[in-house]
Scaffold this active site. Sequence first.
Site, PDB file in Angstrom:
ATOM      1  N   THR A 121       0.860  -1.185   0.000  1.00  0.00           N
ATOM      2  CA  THR A 121       0.000   0.000   0.000  1.00  0.00           C
ATOM      3  C   THR A 121       0.892   1.229   0.000  1.00  0.00           C
ATOM      4  O   THR A 121       1.650   1.447   0.951  1.00  0.00           O
ATOM      5  CB  THR A 121      -0.907  -0.022   1.246  1.00  0.00           C
ATOM      6  OG1 THR A 121      -1.699  -1.208   1.189  1.00  0.00           O
ATOM      7  CG2 THR A 121      -1.806   1.199   1.305  1.00  0.00           C
ATOM      8  N   LEU A 153      -6.593  -8.322   0.523  1.00  0.00           N
ATOM      9  CA  LEU A 153      -6.845  -9.454   1.425  1.00  0.00           C
ATOM     10  C   LEU A 153      -6.915  -8.993   2.876  1.00  0.00           C
ATOM     11  O   LEU A 153      -6.310  -8.012   3.271  1.00  0.00           O
ATOM     12  CB  LEU A 153      -5.792 -10.547   1.246  1.00  0.00           C
ATOM     13  CG  LEU A 153      -4.318 -10.240   1.494  1.00  0.00           C
ATOM     14  CD1 LEU A 153      -3.975 -10.216   2.963  1.00  0.00           C
ATOM     15  CD2 LEU A 153      -3.470 -11.286   0.786  1.00  0.00           C
ATOM     16  N   GLU A 155      -6.440 -10.097   6.966  1.00  0.00           N
ATOM     17  CA  GLU A 155      -5.796 -11.075   7.828  1.00  0.00           C
ATOM     18  C   GLU A 155      -6.881 -12.014   8.361  1.00  0.00           C
ATOM     19  O   GLU A 155      -7.992 -11.583   8.647  1.00  0.00           O
ATOM     20  CB  GLU A 155      -5.087 -10.388   8.996  1.00  0.00           C
ATOM     21  CG  GLU A 155      -3.861  -9.648   8.543  1.00  0.00           C
ATOM     22  CD  GLU A 155      -3.037  -9.112   9.710  1.00  0.00           C
ATOM     23  OE1 GLU A 155      -3.126  -9.646  10.812  1.00  0.00           O
ATOM     24  OE2 GLU A 155      -2.305  -8.142   9.474  1.00  0.00           O
ATOM     25  N   LYS A 204      -6.818   1.923  -3.042  1.00  0.00           N
ATOM     26  CA  LYS A 204      -6.543   1.185  -1.797  1.00  0.00           C
ATOM     27  C   LYS A 204      -6.841   2.051  -0.566  1.00  0.00           C
ATOM     28  O   LYS A 204      -7.490   1.603   0.387  1.00  0.00           O
ATOM     29  CB  LYS A 204      -5.085   0.720  -1.799  1.00  0.00           C
ATOM     30  CG  LYS A 204      -4.647  -0.033  -0.567  1.00  0.00           C
ATOM     31  CD  LYS A 204      -5.458  -1.304  -0.369  1.00  0.00           C
ATOM     32  CE  LYS A 204      -5.223  -1.900   1.006  1.00  0.00           C
ATOM     33  NZ  LYS A 204      -4.111  -2.783   1.094  1.00  0.00           N
ATOM     34  N   GLY A 253     -18.197  -1.698  18.313  1.00  0.00           N
ATOM     35  CA  GLY A 253     -17.277  -2.306  19.269  1.00  0.00           C
ATOM     36  C   GLY A 253     -16.263  -1.328  19.800  1.00  0.00           C
ATOM     37  O   GLY A 253     -16.557  -0.146  19.996  1.00  0.00           O
ATOM     38  N   CYS A 260      -3.509  -2.044   9.153  1.00  0.00           N
ATOM     39  CA  CYS A 260      -3.921  -1.374   7.909  1.00  0.00           C
ATOM     40  C   CYS A 260      -4.808  -0.147   8.106  1.00  0.00           C
ATOM     41  O   CYS A 260      -4.444   0.952   7.683  1.00  0.00           O
ATOM     42  CB  CYS A 260      -4.611  -2.384   7.004  1.00  0.00           C
ATOM     43  SG  CYS A 260      -3.554  -3.799   6.665  1.00  0.00           S
ATOM     44  N   LYS A 263      -3.166   2.827   9.900  1.00  0.00           N
ATOM     45  CA  LYS A 263      -2.054   3.343   9.083  1.00  0.00           C
ATOM     46  C   LYS A 263      -2.586   4.050   7.830  1.00  0.00           C
ATOM     47  O   LYS A 263      -2.131   5.145   7.483  1.00  0.00           O
ATOM     48  CB  LYS A 263      -1.170   2.147   8.685  1.00  0.00           C
ATOM     49  CG  LYS A 263      -0.171   2.397   7.587  1.00  0.00           C
ATOM     50  CD  LYS A 263       0.732   1.187   7.396  1.00  0.00           C
ATOM     51  CE  LYS A 263       0.136   0.069   6.583  1.00  0.00           C
ATOM     52  NZ  LYS A 263       0.106   0.250   5.139  1.00  0.00           N
ATOM     53  N   LYS A 320      -8.222  -8.636  15.974  1.00  0.00           N
ATOM     54  CA  LYS A 320      -9.511  -9.200  15.563  1.00  0.00           C
ATOM     55  C   LYS A 320      -9.365 -10.720  15.662  1.00  0.00           C
ATOM     56  O   LYS A 320      -8.241 -11.216  15.868  1.00  0.00           O
ATOM     57  CB  LYS A 320      -9.872  -8.764  14.140  1.00  0.00           C
ATOM     58  CG  LYS A 320      -8.943  -9.310  13.071  1.00  0.00           C
ATOM     59  CD  LYS A 320      -9.463  -8.981  11.684  1.00  0.00           C
ATOM     60  CE  LYS A 320      -8.600  -9.637  10.627  1.00  0.00           C
ATOM     61  NZ  LYS A 320      -9.073  -9.433   9.287  1.00  0.00           N
TER      62      LYS A 320
END
Length: 429
Positions: A121, A153, A155, A204, A253, A260, A263, A320
């Site tokens: 990225t 994708l 994680e 992105k 939550g 990601c 950042k 997560k």
Amino acid sequence: MRVCVVGAGHVGLVTAAVFADLGNDVVCLDIDQDKIAALQDGQVPIFEPGLSEMVLRNQGAGRLTLTSSYPEAVPGAEVVFLAVDTPTGSDGRADLTNLRAATAELAQHLSDEALVVVKSTVPVGSGSIVRTILEENCRPERAFEVASCPEFLREGSAVADCLRPDRVVIGCSDPETVAPLVRLYAPLERPLLFMDVNSAELVKYAANSFLAMRISFVNSIADLCEEMDADIGQVIKGISADTRIGGHYLSPGLGYGGSCFPKDTAALASFSAEAGCPFTIIEAVMEVNRQRIPRFIGRLHNVLGDLKGREIAVLGLSFKPDTEDVRESRSLELVQALLAEGARVRAYDPVAVPAARRVVRDVRYCSNAYEAADGADALVIATEWNEFKLLDLERMGDLLRQRIIFDGRNTYSPSEMKDLGFQYVSVGR
Ligand code: UGA
């Protein structure tokens, strides 16, 4: 096809494994020699469903090679993916040091007519930086192309996402220049979206920031529900039934974490301000996210009063479920806030304890949820691992000193918890 992937992190290793599995001859390079030695020894350093098997299978079949050597990895490759990390620099901007170094290094070994594809990225304009570095470091007769192909994708579902992306964004000057990349992706039979490099790079940041915005939006509505005696579950049901809105990325939550979203939102804020186009929405998204843990701690105060000397059991440490990654984990931020208030913390996570231990020491790490709860003043659910959804709550209630659960991920039904005699505090309900 011969493919080289520079960077054996989450994106690089998964990309290398998937393209090897599709029958290509893939060399994955990383300058971290310990990581490469472990991989050569069959140890995959990332917890990612299906990845270990895929890496081992393709290594065994001779289609996937791991190395730290550019002269071994790059020559002969038709496509070279750059998948090195681009961490946040001190000013919020993406730090391109690793990308620049990798590009300069690979330039020395590039084959004639290689296609260099940036998967990391990177801020808009990085494709041109890569091109300039290649021009400065390649022999003049080399005819290379530079393209952008951002990775989407997640994680925890990286292999599945890589095999079945919603779309493959390809930034290039002309689709004809990226023919080898098109051939690589053809077996996946997914939509290929061609566009210019700058637009691909921006996609992105726009995608990740949009998803982060949904999360901060729903978290703000959840706060409002708490103040107005409404139920966030019902509100989400009502809004997500509108097909224009849908239900993805609307789980309230403790806020978003990971390597990601924090950042990429910071980078978007930074480069848009620099471009004279301050992105005020994203500033607000980040501020809402920063307030999640202080607000949740406030709710603990409401029930427990002073937290000094209190024993708090925390379930879930990764950012997560289904990953051992604790980078920017809201759960670890919560643990640190509890410790700062003088609470004593015991914690359990199905896989992230070793990673958490490296970051926070003053915690009693436990080997299961019940051990963590035993004798604690209250239990906090911070990451929604599946195994926390089916806890034996009667047993939990008996182990806890008081039947108090703070649920940062809305795992249980408030009415059922009430029937079980719990004081149950969740988000937006
Ligand atoms: C994210 C994107 O989803 C990927 O498409 C992208 O490729 C990746 O970043 C990246 O840039 O490399 P990831 O960071 O693995 O993937 O995690 P997500 O599953 O998207 O979750 C991000 C955070 O949002 C987590 O902390 C999660 O708990 C939180 N989240 C997610 C919520 O709080 N609510 C939601 O409804 C969804």
